[in-house]
Scaffold this motif. Sequence first.
Motif, PDB file in Angstrom:
ATOM      1  N   PRO A  15      -3.227   5.764   5.341  1.00 32.68           N
ATOM      2  CA  PRO A  15      -3.603   6.132   3.975  1.00 32.68           C
ATOM      3  C   PRO A  15      -3.756   4.919   3.063  1.00 32.68           C
ATOM      4  O   PRO A  15      -3.153   3.869   3.297  1.00 32.68           O
ATOM      5  CB  PRO A  15      -2.428   7.002   3.519  1.00 32.68           C
ATOM      6  N   THR A  16      -4.543   5.095   2.021  1.00 29.97           N
ATOM      7  CA  THR A  16      -4.675   4.077   0.984  1.00 29.97           C
ATOM      8  C   THR A  16      -3.594   4.278  -0.074  1.00 29.97           C
ATOM      9  O   THR A  16      -3.062   3.319  -0.616  1.00 29.97           O
ATOM     10  CB  THR A  16      -6.073   4.151   0.338  1.00 29.97           C
ATOM     11  N   VAL A  17      -3.270   5.538  -0.348  1.00 30.78           N
ATOM     12  CA  VAL A  17      -2.292   5.898  -1.369  1.00 30.78           C
ATOM     13  C   VAL A  17      -1.296   6.888  -0.768  1.00 30.78           C
ATOM     14  O   VAL A  17      -1.676   7.772  -0.010  1.00 30.78           O
ATOM     15  CB  VAL A  17      -2.980   6.534  -2.597  1.00 30.78           C
ATOM     16  N   ALA A  18      -0.021   6.747  -1.128  1.00 32.29           N
ATOM     17  CA  ALA A  18       1.013   7.711  -0.773  1.00 32.29           C
ATOM     18  C   ALA A  18       1.599   8.275  -2.059  1.00 32.29           C
ATOM     19  O   ALA A  18       1.862   7.524  -3.001  1.00 32.29           O
ATOM     20  CB  ALA A  18       2.106   7.051   0.062  1.00 32.29           C
ATOM     21  N   VAL A  19       1.790   9.600  -2.100  1.00 33.43           N
ATOM     22  CA  VAL A  19       2.370  10.267  -3.263  1.00 33.43           C
ATOM     23  C   VAL A  19       3.590  11.049  -2.779  1.00 33.43           C
ATOM     24  O   VAL A  19       3.471  11.891  -1.896  1.00 33.43           O
ATOM     25  CB  VAL A  19       1.367  11.222  -3.936  1.00 33.43           C
ATOM     26  N   MET A  20       4.755  10.749  -3.360  1.00 31.99           N
ATOM     27  CA  MET A  20       5.999  11.378  -2.942  1.00 31.99           C
ATOM     28  C   MET A  20       6.521  12.317  -4.024  1.00 31.99           C
ATOM     29  O   MET A  20       6.763  11.895  -5.156  1.00 31.99           O
ATOM     30  CB  MET A  20       7.051  10.304  -2.638  1.00 31.99           C
ATOM     31  N   ALA A  63      -0.977   1.636  -2.810  1.00 29.67           N
ATOM     32  CA  ALA A  63      -0.138   2.124  -3.905  1.00 29.67           C
ATOM     33  C   ALA A  63       0.723   3.285  -3.423  1.00 29.67           C
ATOM     34  O   ALA A  63       0.245   4.153  -2.701  1.00 29.67           O
ATOM     35  CB  ALA A  63      -0.990   2.570  -5.084  1.00 29.67           C
ATOM     36  N   ILE A  64       1.991   3.274  -3.845  1.00 31.59           N
ATOM     37  CA  ILE A  64       2.929   4.351  -3.568  1.00 31.59           C
ATOM     38  C   ILE A  64       3.345   4.932  -4.913  1.00 31.59           C
ATOM     39  O   ILE A  64       3.740   4.195  -5.827  1.00 31.59           O
ATOM     40  CB  ILE A  64       4.181   3.836  -2.823  1.00 31.59           C
ATOM     41  N   ASN A 104      12.681   2.133  -4.342  1.00 28.97           N
ATOM     42  CA  ASN A 104      11.658   2.789  -5.148  1.00 28.97           C
ATOM     43  C   ASN A 104      10.374   1.981  -5.105  1.00 28.97           C
ATOM     44  O   ASN A 104      10.374   0.820  -4.717  1.00 28.97           O
ATOM     45  CB  ASN A 104      12.117   2.896  -6.608  1.00 28.97           C
ATOM     46  N   THR A 105       9.307   2.598  -5.551  1.00 31.06           N
ATOM     47  CA  THR A 105       8.048   1.881  -5.714  1.00 31.06           C
ATOM     48  C   THR A 105       8.080   1.156  -7.070  1.00 31.06           C
ATOM     49  O   THR A 105       9.090   1.160  -7.764  1.00 31.06           O
ATOM     50  CB  THR A 105       6.856   2.859  -5.612  1.00 31.06           C
TER      51      THR A 105
END
Length: 146
Positions: free
Chosen positions: A57-62, A86-87, A101-102
């Motif tokens: 992935p290019t971006v991860a969203v948690m 980016a996370i 953390n990001t």
Amino acid sequence: LLSFGDFEMFDGGDLTWNVESKLVCPFNLVGPVDVYDVNHHGLEVSNNPLLVRALSPTVAVMSNGVTKGCGPETITTLKSAATIQAIYQIHKNLRAGEEGNTAPAQIANLERECDAHFIQVSVESSGESYSVAIPGRDHRRTFHTR
């Protein structure tokens, strides 16, 4: 797998390591994605490094809480993924130091008693780019689809 034009996002819900590995081994049934909705709030029973590398992935969203999810192994896996630019996190993990953390600019809610800011992913009508935003914190970043 959610698709719109060239945009693809993977949301595995609460899948665990044993099922995640079947999606990518011996064959990658999902392929590379633009956005990875981090499985199971970032718990360590999920987010197999094999899955994350295969999704590229290019971006991860948690979608974590202040004390739920965002496990140390998961954040290490995400930070070490070569393709992730980016996370994002819904909440700052208050159980860990800054390394757990990001970047603060990519965390929607920094305090336990928060304003319930959210993370928004918007895909351009052409499907050629998408933005990740935290409207309540005036943050927006645009990425090109693969």
